[in-house]
Design a protein around this motif. Structure first.
Motif, PDB file in Angstrom:
ATOM      1  N   LEU A 142      46.315  19.823  37.045  1.00  0.00           N
ATOM      2  CA  LEU A 142      44.872  20.128  37.195  1.00  0.00           C
ATOM      3  C   LEU A 142      43.716  19.632  36.360  1.00  0.00           C
ATOM      4  CD1 LEU A 142      43.212  19.162  40.418  1.00  0.00           C
ATOM      5  CD2 LEU A 142      43.714  22.035  40.170  1.00  0.00           C
ATOM      6  N   THR A 143      43.749  20.956  34.963  1.00  0.00           N
ATOM      7  CA  THR A 143      43.117  21.151  34.232  1.00  0.00           C
ATOM      8  C   THR A 143      42.813  19.755  33.833  1.00  0.00           C
ATOM      9  OG1 THR A 143      43.302  23.005  33.717  1.00  0.00           O
ATOM     10  CG2 THR A 143      42.569  21.618  32.140  1.00  0.00           C
ATOM     11  N   ALA A 144      43.391  18.804  33.160  1.00  0.00           N
ATOM     12  CA  ALA A 144      43.741  17.274  32.822  1.00  0.00           C
ATOM     13  C   ALA A 144      42.582  16.285  33.837  1.00  0.00           C
ATOM     14  CB  ALA A 144      44.677  16.636  32.806  1.00  0.00           C
ATOM     15  N   TRP A 145      43.028  16.467  35.056  1.00  0.00           N
ATOM     16  CA  TRP A 145      42.172  15.587  36.439  1.00  0.00           C
ATOM     17  C   TRP A 145      40.877  16.073  36.849  1.00  0.00           C
ATOM     18  CZ3 TRP A 145      43.379  12.287  39.770  1.00  0.00           C
ATOM     19  CH2 TRP A 145      42.717  12.100  40.698  1.00  0.00           C
ATOM     20  N   GLN A 171      47.732   9.995  31.414  1.00  0.00           N
ATOM     21  CA  GLN A 171      48.500   9.672  32.489  1.00  0.00           C
ATOM     22  C   GLN A 171      46.921   8.863  33.545  1.00  0.00           C
ATOM     23  OE1 GLN A 171      51.399  11.895  32.868  1.00  0.00           O
ATOM     24  NE2 GLN A 171      52.416  10.583  33.004  1.00  0.00           N
ATOM     25  N   PHE A 172      46.383  10.152  33.807  1.00  0.00           N
ATOM     26  CA  PHE A 172      45.453   9.501  34.594  1.00  0.00           C
ATOM     27  C   PHE A 172      44.658   9.297  34.106  1.00  0.00           C
ATOM     28  CE2 PHE A 172      46.247  14.370  36.159  1.00  0.00           C
ATOM     29  CZ  PHE A 172      46.641  14.075  37.109  1.00  0.00           C
ATOM     30  N   ALA A 173      44.392   8.896  32.501  1.00  0.00           N
ATOM     31  CA  ALA A 173      42.445   8.332  31.989  1.00  0.00           C
ATOM     32  C   ALA A 173      43.275   6.392  31.783  1.00  0.00           C
ATOM     33  CB  ALA A 173      42.867   8.759  30.864  1.00  0.00           C
ATOM     34  N   ALA A 195      53.648   4.349  24.280  1.00  0.00           N
ATOM     35  CA  ALA A 195      54.585   4.760  25.504  1.00  0.00           C
ATOM     36  C   ALA A 195      53.578   4.185  26.283  1.00  0.00           C
ATOM     37  CB  ALA A 195      55.715   4.542  24.888  1.00  0.00           C
ATOM     38  N   LEU A 196      53.142   5.384  26.603  1.00  0.00           N
ATOM     39  CA  LEU A 196      52.662   6.876  28.155  1.00  0.00           C
ATOM     40  C   LEU A 196      51.091   5.028  27.655  1.00  0.00           C
ATOM     41  CD1 LEU A 196      52.863   9.736  27.383  1.00  0.00           C
ATOM     42  CD2 LEU A 196      54.093   8.532  29.533  1.00  0.00           C
ATOM     43  N   GLY A 197      50.388   5.009  27.086  1.00  0.00           N
ATOM     44  CA  GLY A 197      49.573   3.801  27.312  1.00  0.00           C
ATOM     45  C   GLY A 197      47.970   3.942  26.294  1.00  0.00           C
ATOM     46  N   ARG A 293      52.539   7.107  42.736  1.00  0.00           N
ATOM     47  CA  ARG A 293      53.802   6.975  42.142  1.00  0.00           C
ATOM     48  C   ARG A 293      53.838   7.677  41.031  1.00  0.00           C
ATOM     49  NH1 ARG A 293      56.124   8.039  46.847  1.00  0.00           N
ATOM     50  NH2 ARG A 293      58.619   7.519  45.528  1.00  0.00           N
ATOM     51  N   LEU A 294      52.660   8.503  39.596  1.00  0.00           N
ATOM     52  CA  LEU A 294      52.521   8.791  38.651  1.00  0.00           C
ATOM     53  C   LEU A 294      54.039  10.169  38.504  1.00  0.00           C
ATOM     54  CD1 LEU A 294      50.012   9.212  36.572  1.00  0.00           C
ATOM     55  CD2 LEU A 294      51.433  11.547  37.301  1.00  0.00           C
ATOM     56  N   ARG A 295      55.080  10.522  37.158  1.00  0.00           N
ATOM     57  CA  ARG A 295      55.594  11.769  37.395  1.00  0.00           C
ATOM     58  C   ARG A 295      55.462  12.019  36.186  1.00  0.00           C
ATOM     59  NH1 ARG A 295      59.416   9.576  41.098  1.00  0.00           N
ATOM     60  NH2 ARG A 295      60.478  11.767  40.838  1.00  0.00           N
TER      61      ARG A 295
END
Length: 327
Positions: A142-145, A171-173, A195-197, A293-295
């Motif tokens: 939630l902090t990252a969000w 991941q969220f970005a 690998a995560l982007g 479907r984020l993990r």
């Protein structure tokens, strides 16, 4: 029930058995299935937190489990529901009101087998997530969000390192089509961040002036910087941020000098402090997590009886993502 608690003068010790609590009106009894560690928790159990924590307090602000009993008047949840706690128990919606009574300091936390909580301080676990994955969400996710809120397609975001907040922010970005740059000191972690982007990963040991490198790679700087280090890295973040950009201050983990106000002023940037988020923010985040479907990325899962070892690994072991305890 088994539990862990704070010892005299700080330090985590295994406690004797405690009776299973009964929920009062408006409360639910949760059978805790998993909990996760944050930097705040390490400061608490090592006696370095800004708030005095009494002996006997059960630590950990983050956890998830299943509702086993409900008190009178409970309407949001039923027995058998999978739930995860909020970091700020009384911040339900709107702007941040003030620091209230948090779990692990003012209230008992999640490092136990059973916990009673106000039904208003819980949200439902996304259907596709395990309890271990859900336990990573309350603080770091939630902090990252909140830190990346407003970032959109084509924007450049900079994250520092590979801890829970930074990985979630990446991941969220990426979900919204932003470009993500990252710093690290490990080739192996650099590969995982890519690998995560992450489009570019900068080794901050070989490139100590990484702020300048971010400006070169982005032709002007990052639109948003997720600031983890605080005083120790803020100077480089000011170099890294674009003119008119924003630095989202979420941590103060690195020792070092302060802020060059003149350089910051010339950037016409904004420094915004992040205090996790409200329950409604949590619910919106979980909706996005469910839709995509984020993990969550979990570094390692420790069994409940090895909670002390989990803290030791969190403090000294190489980590990528979240450290979780399975109950």
């Amino acid at each position: 029930m088994r539990t862990f608690q704070m010892g005299p003068g700080g330090g985590l010790i295994a406690s004797s058995e405690r009776p299973v609590p009964s929920p009062s009106a408006g409360e639910v009894l949760v059978r805790v299935k998993a909990s996760s560690l944050n930097a705040r928790d390490l400061l608490i159990v090592t006696g370095r937190y800004a708030v005095d924590v009494p002996p006997g307090r059960i630590p950990l602000s983050d956890g998830a489990g299943v509702v086993e009993a409900v008190g009178e008047g409970v309407s949001r949840f039923r027995i058998g529901d999978r739930v995860v706690g909020t970091f700020h128990p009384t911040w339900l919606y709107g702007p941040f009101p003030e620091w209230g009574q948090l779990r692990g300091t003012h209230r008992d936390g999640w490092l136990t087998e059973y916990l009673t909580l106000d039904e208003q301080s819980l949200v439902a676990v996304p259907d596709h997530l395990s309890f271990e994955e859900a336990a990573t969400l309350p603080c770091a996710a939630l902090t990252a969000w909140s830190a990346v809120s407003g970032v959109g397609p084509g924007d450049a975001l900079l994250v520092q390192g590979s801890g829970g907040v930074s990985v979630f922010a990446l991941q969220f970005a990426r979900l919204v089509g932003a470009r993500v740059l990252a710093t690290t000191s490990s080739d192996a972690k650099a590969q995982r961040l890519s690998a995560l982007g992450a489009s570019d990963v900068i080794d901050y040991t070989s490139t100590p002036e990484w702020g300048t490198r971010v400006r070169e790679l982005t032709d002007g700087g990052a639109d948003r910087v997720v600031e983890i280090g605080g005083a120790g890295t803020l100077s480089q973040s000011i170099d890294a941020v674009a003119h008119g950009g924003q630095i989202a201050l979420v941590g103060n983990l690195a020792a070092g000098g302060g802020m060059d106000v003149t350089r910051f002023f010339r950037r016409a940037a904004t420094l915004r402090s992040i205090s996790v988020g409200s329950r409604s923010d949590f619910e919106r985040m979980n909706k996005a997590i469910g839709q995509h479907r984020l993990r969550p990325v979990i570094d390692r899962v420790f069994p409940f009886e090895d909670a002390v070892e989990a803290f030791a690994h969190f403090e000294k072991g190489p980590r990528f993502g979240k450290v979780v305890i399975s109950h």
